[in-house]
Design a protein around this motif. Structure first.
Motif, mmCIF file in Angstrom:
data_model
loop_
_atom_site.group_PDB
_atom_site.id
_atom_site.type_symbol
_atom_site.label_atom_id
_atom_site.label_comp_id
_atom_site.label_asym_id
_atom_site.label_seq_id
_atom_site.Cartn_x
_atom_site.Cartn_y
_atom_site.Cartn_z
ATOM 1 N N GLY A 10 -6.925 4.091 8.671
ATOM 2 C CA GLY A 10 -7.436 5.251 7.955
ATOM 3 C C GLY A 10 -6.371 6.155 7.398
ATOM 4 N N SER A 11 -5.112 5.780 7.520
ATOM 5 C CA SER A 11 -4.016 6.626 7.042
ATOM 6 C C SER A 11 -3.910 6.601 5.527
ATOM 7 C CB SER A 11 -2.684 6.171 7.641
ATOM 8 O OG SER A 11 -2.659 6.349 9.031
ATOM 9 N N ARG A 12 -3.334 7.659 5.014
ATOM 10 C CA ARG A 12 -2.926 7.687 3.609
ATOM 11 C C ARG A 12 -1.443 7.330 3.577
ATOM 12 N NH1 ARG A 12 -4.176 12.877 2.043
ATOM 13 N NH2 ARG A 12 -6.101 12.257 0.997
ATOM 14 N N VAL A 13 -1.074 6.340 2.771
ATOM 15 C CA VAL A 13 0.304 5.875 2.669
ATOM 16 C C VAL A 13 0.804 6.155 1.257
ATOM 17 C CG1 VAL A 13 1.861 3.896 2.842
ATOM 18 C CG2 VAL A 13 -0.077 4.097 4.419
ATOM 19 N N VAL A 14 1.996 6.742 1.145
ATOM 20 C CA VAL A 14 2.549 7.155 -0.143
ATOM 21 C C VAL A 14 3.765 6.304 -0.483
ATOM 22 C CG1 VAL A 14 3.526 9.067 -1.466
ATOM 23 C CG2 VAL A 14 1.754 9.507 0.253
ATOM 24 N N VAL A 15 3.762 5.710 -1.682
ATOM 25 C CA VAL A 15 4.891 4.902 -2.133
ATOM 26 C C VAL A 15 5.163 5.174 -3.615
ATOM 27 C CG1 VAL A 15 4.541 3.031 -0.487
ATOM 28 C CG2 VAL A 15 3.413 2.939 -2.692
ATOM 29 N N PHE A 16 6.381 4.847 -4.045
ATOM 30 C CA PHE A 16 6.767 4.910 -5.452
ATOM 31 C C PHE A 16 7.077 3.480 -5.894
ATOM 32 C CE2 PHE A 16 7.874 9.025 -3.610
ATOM 33 C CZ PHE A 16 7.225 9.891 -4.484
ATOM 34 N N PRO A 17 6.091 2.761 -6.421
ATOM 35 C CA PRO A 17 6.242 1.314 -6.619
ATOM 36 C C PRO A 17 7.104 0.892 -7.807
ATOM 37 C CG PRO A 17 4.071 2.018 -7.329
ATOM 38 C CD PRO A 17 4.724 3.218 -6.703
ATOM 39 N N GLU A 18 7.685 1.835 -8.560
ATOM 40 C CA GLU A 18 8.630 1.432 -9.600
ATOM 41 C C GLU A 18 9.906 0.867 -8.984
ATOM 42 O OE1 GLU A 18 8.513 4.127 -13.467
ATOM 43 O OE2 GLU A 18 8.241 5.334 -11.656
ATOM 44 N N GLY A 19 10.175 1.204 -7.718
ATOM 45 C CA GLY A 19 11.330 0.654 -7.027
ATOM 46 C C GLY A 19 12.631 1.354 -7.306
ATOM 47 N N SER A 20 12.628 2.350 -8.190
ATOM 48 C CA SER A 20 13.821 3.103 -8.534
ATOM 49 C C SER A 20 13.384 4.303 -9.351
ATOM 50 C CB SER A 20 14.792 2.237 -9.333
ATOM 51 O OG SER A 20 15.998 2.931 -9.595
ATOM 52 N N THR A 21 14.223 5.316 -9.435
ATOM 53 C CA THR A 21 13.885 6.465 -10.263
ATOM 54 C C THR A 21 14.167 6.170 -11.732
ATOM 55 O OG1 THR A 21 16.067 7.361 -9.739
ATOM 56 C CG2 THR A 21 14.186 8.237 -8.512
ATOM 57 N N TRP A 22 13.328 6.737 -12.579
ATOM 58 C CA TRP A 22 13.473 6.657 -14.033
ATOM 59 C C TRP A 22 13.481 8.081 -14.564
ATOM 60 C CZ3 TRP A 22 12.970 1.883 -16.989
ATOM 61 C CH2 TRP A 22 12.875 0.754 -16.172
ATOM 62 N N CYS A 23 14.221 8.330 -15.633
ATOM 63 C CA CYS A 23 14.377 9.703 -16.095
ATOM 64 C C CYS A 23 13.142 10.246 -16.782
ATOM 65 C CB CYS A 23 15.583 9.821 -17.023
ATOM 66 S SG CYS A 23 15.352 9.014 -18.628
ATOM 67 N N GLY A 24 12.186 9.403 -17.148
ATOM 68 C CA GLY A 24 10.971 9.867 -17.791
ATOM 69 C C GLY A 24 11.020 9.852 -19.302
ATOM 70 N N ARG A 25 12.196 9.569 -19.888
ATOM 71 C CA ARG A 25 12.301 9.556 -21.349
ATOM 72 C C ARG A 25 11.816 8.243 -21.952
ATOM 73 N NH1 ARG A 25 16.045 13.711 -22.811
ATOM 74 N NH2 ARG A 25 17.113 14.543 -20.981
ATOM 75 N N GLY A 26 11.871 7.165 -21.175
ATOM 76 C CA GLY A 26 11.494 5.866 -21.706
ATOM 77 C C GLY A 26 10.134 5.419 -21.195
ATOM 78 N N ALA A 27 9.969 4.122 -21.116
ATOM 79 C CA ALA A 27 8.671 3.568 -20.757
ATOM 80 C C ALA A 27 8.403 3.600 -19.264
ATOM 81 C CB ALA A 27 8.581 2.120 -21.262
ATOM 82 N N GLY A 28 9.430 3.797 -18.453
ATOM 83 C CA GLY A 28 9.246 3.732 -17.007
ATOM 84 C C GLY A 28 9.321 2.296 -16.525
ATOM 85 N N GLY A 29 9.271 2.121 -15.219
ATOM 86 C CA GLY A 29 9.402 0.799 -14.635
ATOM 87 C C GLY A 29 8.065 0.153 -14.342
ATOM 88 N N ALA A 30 8.111 -1.140 -14.056
ATOM 89 C CA ALA A 30 6.916 -1.855 -13.628
ATOM 90 C C ALA A 30 6.540 -1.416 -12.223
ATOM 91 C CB ALA A 30 7.172 -3.359 -13.663
ATOM 92 N N PHE A 31 5.257 -1.437 -11.900
ATOM 93 C CA PHE A 31 4.805 -1.203 -10.542
ATOM 94 C C PHE A 31 4.866 -2.528 -9.802
ATOM 95 C CE2 PHE A 31 2.066 2.909 -10.524
ATOM 96 C CZ PHE A 31 3.114 3.603 -11.110
ATOM 97 N N ARG A 32 5.748 -2.621 -8.801
ATOM 98 C CA ARG A 32 5.941 -3.857 -8.060
ATOM 99 C C ARG A 32 4.696 -4.194 -7.247
ATOM 100 N NH1 ARG A 32 10.784 -5.883 -10.229
ATOM 101 N NH2 ARG A 32 11.702 -4.027 -11.166
ATOM 102 N N PRO A 33 4.236 -5.437 -7.311
ATOM 103 C CA PRO A 33 2.926 -5.776 -6.733
ATOM 104 C C PRO A 33 2.855 -5.871 -5.215
ATOM 105 C CG PRO A 33 3.522 -7.275 -8.536
ATOM 106 C CD PRO A 33 4.761 -6.512 -8.169
#
Length: 306
Positions: free
Chosen positions: A160-183
């Motif tokens: 029942g927990s809420r789990v938080v992740v950033f699935p791009e796998g790395s930070t992106w500056c936000g100016r471009g398209a961003g990264g893929a969400f790793r499956p």
């Protein structure tokens, strides 16, 4: 850095820049002190907060997490989210990743168990406090550790927990398209029968206050990428005037397994960043607390990151 970990084309020189209004050094220094003091206060209070019930603990976490960006001089604007998950069902929160500020921003609206690399567990003080906070420690450096990582996250979701992740796998500056969400992490949601909650994070300056998509121009002052030192990033944030963080909690996506983990990752990524564009190669973005890779037949590997 191993060959299969995600990379981003973002670099400090090319992305982490602020071109708008700036604060004078003295007010900026005061903001830096207030922000760091609030962070340390929150860390010191973790053992006591753990003794509270779920309701008061969640309320305090949200208030503290929202206050942290504000203490560093960043306004926070949160859009009301869709109806909450049903009681007893786990929820996987997935967000785009731009800055260290993303962590308190997500916690201000959806506090949950963060996913972190296992090395943090051995850090003096912070490792023990992260463990007290319910952090899930995962081995990100070995492909063979992927099944165990997925099982760990799935077990937390089943409870029942809420789990938080950033699935791009790395930070992106936000100016471009961003990264893929790793499956990989989405397989845990499917296995647990959990729901997926996409979250969109956008940073704007007073000069760019109109609504914009994360793939458009972002406030470069907050970008924490590549080999950018934390101290330099902190100073850049407090010096930049007129920064506003917008966090949009989007509608849940059922992890019903239709189309598998890759289809689920694409649906979540489209909700947050729009359809994925062809990947670019370049320097690695900031590798934060987590990254979990997938099978050898699909490189770069699927990973989970914080």
């Amino acid at each position: 850095m191993t060959a299969w970990l995600p990379v981003a084309p973002c670099t400090p020189d090319g992305c982490a820049r602020h071109t708008g209004a700036v604060r004078a050094p003295l007010p900026a220094a005061l903001l830096l002190l207030s922000g760091c003091a609030l962070v340390l206060l929150g860390v010191a209070c973790v053992p006591l907060v753990r003794l509270l019930g779920d309701g008061p603990r969640s309320w305090l976490t949200r208030r503290w997490a929202r206050a942290v960006p504000q203490a560093f001089g960043v306004r926070v604007r949160a859009r009301p989210h869709a109806p909450d998950r049903a009681p007893g069902n786990g929820e996987l929160v997935v967000a785009n990743h731009i800055s260290w500020l993303d962590i308190p921003l997500v916690a201000s609206v959806l506090p949950g168990r963060m996913v972190a690399k296992r090395e943090i567990r051995s850090w003096p003080l912070l490792g023990s406090l992260a463990a007290l906070g319910g952090t899930l420690f995962i081995d990100r450096d070995r492909l063979r550790a992927l099944p165990a990582a997925v099982r760990t996250i799935a077990t937390a979701l089943r409870s029942g927990s809420r789990v938080v992740v950033f699935p791009e796998g790395s930070t992106w500056c936000g100016r471009g398209a961003g990264g893929a969400f790793r499956p990989a992490v989405f397989q845990a949601a499917i296995d647990a029968g959990a729901t997926v909650r996409p979250v969109r994070i956008t940073y704007r300056t007073a000069a760019h206050s109109a609504p914009e998509h994360p793939t458009g121009p972002a406030a470069g002052a907050v970008a924490f990428v590549g080999a950018d030192p934390l101290a330099a990033s902190l100073w850049r944030v407090v010096r930049a005037a007129g920064l506003t963080a917008h966090i949009d909690v989007l509608a849940q996506i059922p992890a019903d397994g239709d189309g598998g983990r890759r289809a689920l990752a694409r649906r979540a990524r489209t909700a947050v960043l729009g359809p994925e564009e062809p990947r670019r190669t370049g320097s690695s973005g900031r590798s934060g607390q987590t990254a979990v890779a997938s099978d050898r037949a699909n490189r770069p590997a699927e990973s989970v990151h914080h």
